[in-house]
Structure formats: C-alpha cells, structure tokens
Design a protein around this motif. Sequence first.
Motif, PDB file in Angstrom:
ATOM      1  N   SER A   6       0.997  -1.234   0.068  1.00  0.00           N
ATOM      2  CA  SER A   6      -0.082  -0.128  -0.130  1.00  0.00           C
ATOM      3  C   SER A   6       0.809   1.217   0.162  1.00  0.00           C
ATOM      4  O   SER A   6       2.071   1.310   0.535  1.00  0.00           O
ATOM      5  CB  SER A   6      -0.919   0.040   1.286  1.00  0.00           C
ATOM      6  OG  SER A   6      -0.326   0.165   2.463  1.00  0.00           O
ATOM      7  N   TYR A   7       0.250   2.301  -0.486  1.00  0.00           N
ATOM      8  CA  TYR A   7       0.848   3.777  -0.356  1.00  0.00           C
ATOM      9  C   TYR A   7       1.344   4.213   0.794  1.00  0.00           C
ATOM     10  O   TYR A   7       2.066   4.887   1.204  1.00  0.00           O
ATOM     11  CB  TYR A   7      -0.034   4.817  -1.150  1.00  0.00           C
ATOM     12  CG  TYR A   7       0.532   6.163  -1.322  1.00  0.00           C
ATOM     13  CD1 TYR A   7       1.451   6.614  -2.067  1.00  0.00           C
ATOM     14  CD2 TYR A   7      -0.122   7.324  -0.250  1.00  0.00           C
ATOM     15  CE1 TYR A   7       2.072   7.713  -2.077  1.00  0.00           C
ATOM     16  CE2 TYR A   7       0.735   8.144  -0.419  1.00  0.00           C
ATOM     17  CZ  TYR A   7       1.672   8.530  -1.174  1.00  0.00           C
ATOM     18  OH  TYR A   7       2.192   9.891  -1.315  1.00  0.00           O
ATOM     19  N   GLU A   8       0.451   3.890   1.785  1.00  0.00           N
ATOM     20  CA  GLU A   8       0.546   4.172   3.185  1.00  0.00           C
ATOM     21  C   GLU A   8       1.757   3.448   3.893  1.00  0.00           C
ATOM     22  O   GLU A   8       2.365   4.192   4.489  1.00  0.00           O
ATOM     23  CB  GLU A   8      -0.827   3.758   4.164  1.00  0.00           C
ATOM     24  CG  GLU A   8      -2.125   4.593   3.841  1.00  0.00           C
ATOM     25  CD  GLU A   8      -2.945   3.937   2.748  1.00  0.00           C
ATOM     26  OE1 GLU A   8      -2.337   3.143   2.029  1.00  0.00           O
ATOM     27  OE2 GLU A   8      -3.937   4.576   2.677  1.00  0.00           O
ATOM     28  N   LEU A  10       4.440   2.735   2.335  1.00  0.00           N
ATOM     29  CA  LEU A  10       5.464   3.237   1.483  1.00  0.00           C
ATOM     30  C   LEU A  10       5.806   4.989   2.278  1.00  0.00           C
ATOM     31  O   LEU A  10       6.857   5.260   2.326  1.00  0.00           O
ATOM     32  CB  LEU A  10       5.127   3.564   0.217  1.00  0.00           C
ATOM     33  CG  LEU A  10       6.578   4.281  -0.664  1.00  0.00           C
ATOM     34  CD1 LEU A  10       7.624   3.479  -0.563  1.00  0.00           C
ATOM     35  CD2 LEU A  10       5.767   4.612  -2.160  1.00  0.00           C
TER      36      LEU A  10
END
Length: 307
Positions: A6-8, A10
């Motif tokens: 997920s982007y979170e 990262l």
Amino acid sequence: MASVLSYESLVHAVAGAVGSVTAMTVFFPLDTARLRLQVDEKRKSKTTHMVLLEIIKEEGLLAPYRGWFPVISSLCCSNFVYFYTFNSLKAVWVKGQHSTTGKDLVIGFVAGVVNVLLTTPLWVVNTRLKLQGAKFRNEDIVPTNYKGIIDAFHQIIRDEGILALWNGTFPSLLLVFNPAIQFMFYEGLKRQLLKKRMKLSSVDVFIIGAVAKAIATTVTYPLQTVQSILRFGRHRLNPENRTLGSLRNVLYLLHQRVRRFGIMGLYKGLEAKLLQTVLTAALMFLVYEKLTAATFTVMGLKRAHKQ
C-alpha cells in the motif's frame, strides 16, 4: 497483499527513513564516542565529552563525523525496511481495529528480524569504515585500509569470506527486542495520551520517543557492546573459534568483558549511547510523525498509524 504494497506503508517507510537520517546527522558525534568506548577497551576517558575532545585533538575537528555517509546510507535502508515491514504487518494483522501492546511487540520483533537479515552487511561495513584511521589504545586491534563502501565489501569477502558480512548477526537477532520494546512502549504511551487529547503535540512525541528508547537501550546494552565488537571484527581474540556471531562467541566476549572490567564493563559507553539514541529516537519520531501527518493530509488519506 494490497495492505503490504500500500501507499500508506510506503509513506511510513520514507518518513521513518528521513526522520532517522535527520536525527542521526544531528547527533552523529555522540555515536562516534559511544563506538570508541565500546570497541577500544583500553581508552581511559569514560565520559562522552572527554572522548570527543580526545578524538578532535588527536584526529582533527571533523573526526567525530568520520564514516557519516556509510552510516547514514545503512540507517536509511535499515529504517526504510523496518518501518515498511512494521506498518505493513500492522495493516494486515490489525485491519482497522485498535492495536494492543502484545501485537505491537510481536510485529516489532518480526520487523526487526527481517531488518537484521537484510541490512547486517551494510552495518558491518559502516562500523569498519567509521573506525578506520582511529587512534586506538588497544594494541589487539588490527587496522584496516578500505577506500570506500564498495572496496570494503570487496576486501571483506576476499579476505574473510562472504559470511563475514553477517558478523554479529546472532546478537543482532537478539537485539531485535530493542526496537520491538521501543515501538511497544512508544505505541502504548501514544495510545494512552490519545485517550486524553485529540492529537499529540511535538513535545509529547519527543518525550514518549525518548522514554521508549531509553528503556529499550538500557535493557539491551550489553548485547549492543558485543554486537559492535563482532561487527568491527578486527580484534585478535578467541583464535580457536572464528565463527563470529555464534552463541559461543557472544558468551565468550561477555565473559571477557566482565572478567577484565567487572560487571560495569558491559555498560561502558552507556552514557554516550543513551544520550545519542534517546535524542536521536525522539527527534526521529518527531520528524516521522510530522512528515506522515503532512503527507496524509496533502494526499487526503486517512492516517493508518493511529490504531
């Protein structure tokens, strides 16, 4: 899998890496003093400021920052791996619910193991580069002559074998309890404070980060001393057993330390270590929290790390 990639996760990883690099750069001379006290057993000066003054007098004004780049590179990679793994596992296990102290400890332990196995070679190289050219009091230490990070990797593999890059892995695996304990206390204290207020101030984050790291460092410091000696790997010690990092070597070094310097020998350099790690961790968490909050606000994302 979506939670892991997920982007979170990262954002947490990048913020953790940036926070650690910022904090370590500010307090790097304290880490230099700590490492000298741990590795150079015959150094008479025992206080942080005296060691730093000796280093500057004997080796130059910039000597306390020797090895900055390899340390920062290793720290950046290490914290990226740790924060990414920690927050990915937390997203998978917690799944939007409130986390618990037990879950934080387990997740922190697993993230620490992954981090150690992936990044130990970087720490072995940076420990040697940081101590290269140092003026030691201990004649048992064999000097090194590395031209940089790549050359250090090449010489270690050529002269000592590829497994030498994982010197100190055993105590490092035991030391995964350090960040695990740190994150357990940090997340626990944060949850308690968030019950009483809507958001944490910069002072709150700085203080709970400092308290969490102080507890973790004090508990695990004797193993950190052994870890530094094994990573340095330049002592003429224990010739009958060169499998560095084994349980036998850890126990041997702990016994030698106590026999030669008493029980307090296990805590030589603790003052410098506490000063450096507590301030570094506090500043790291402060930068981490502010950076993740700002990023999630800008991107309009929910802050996943409030659980």
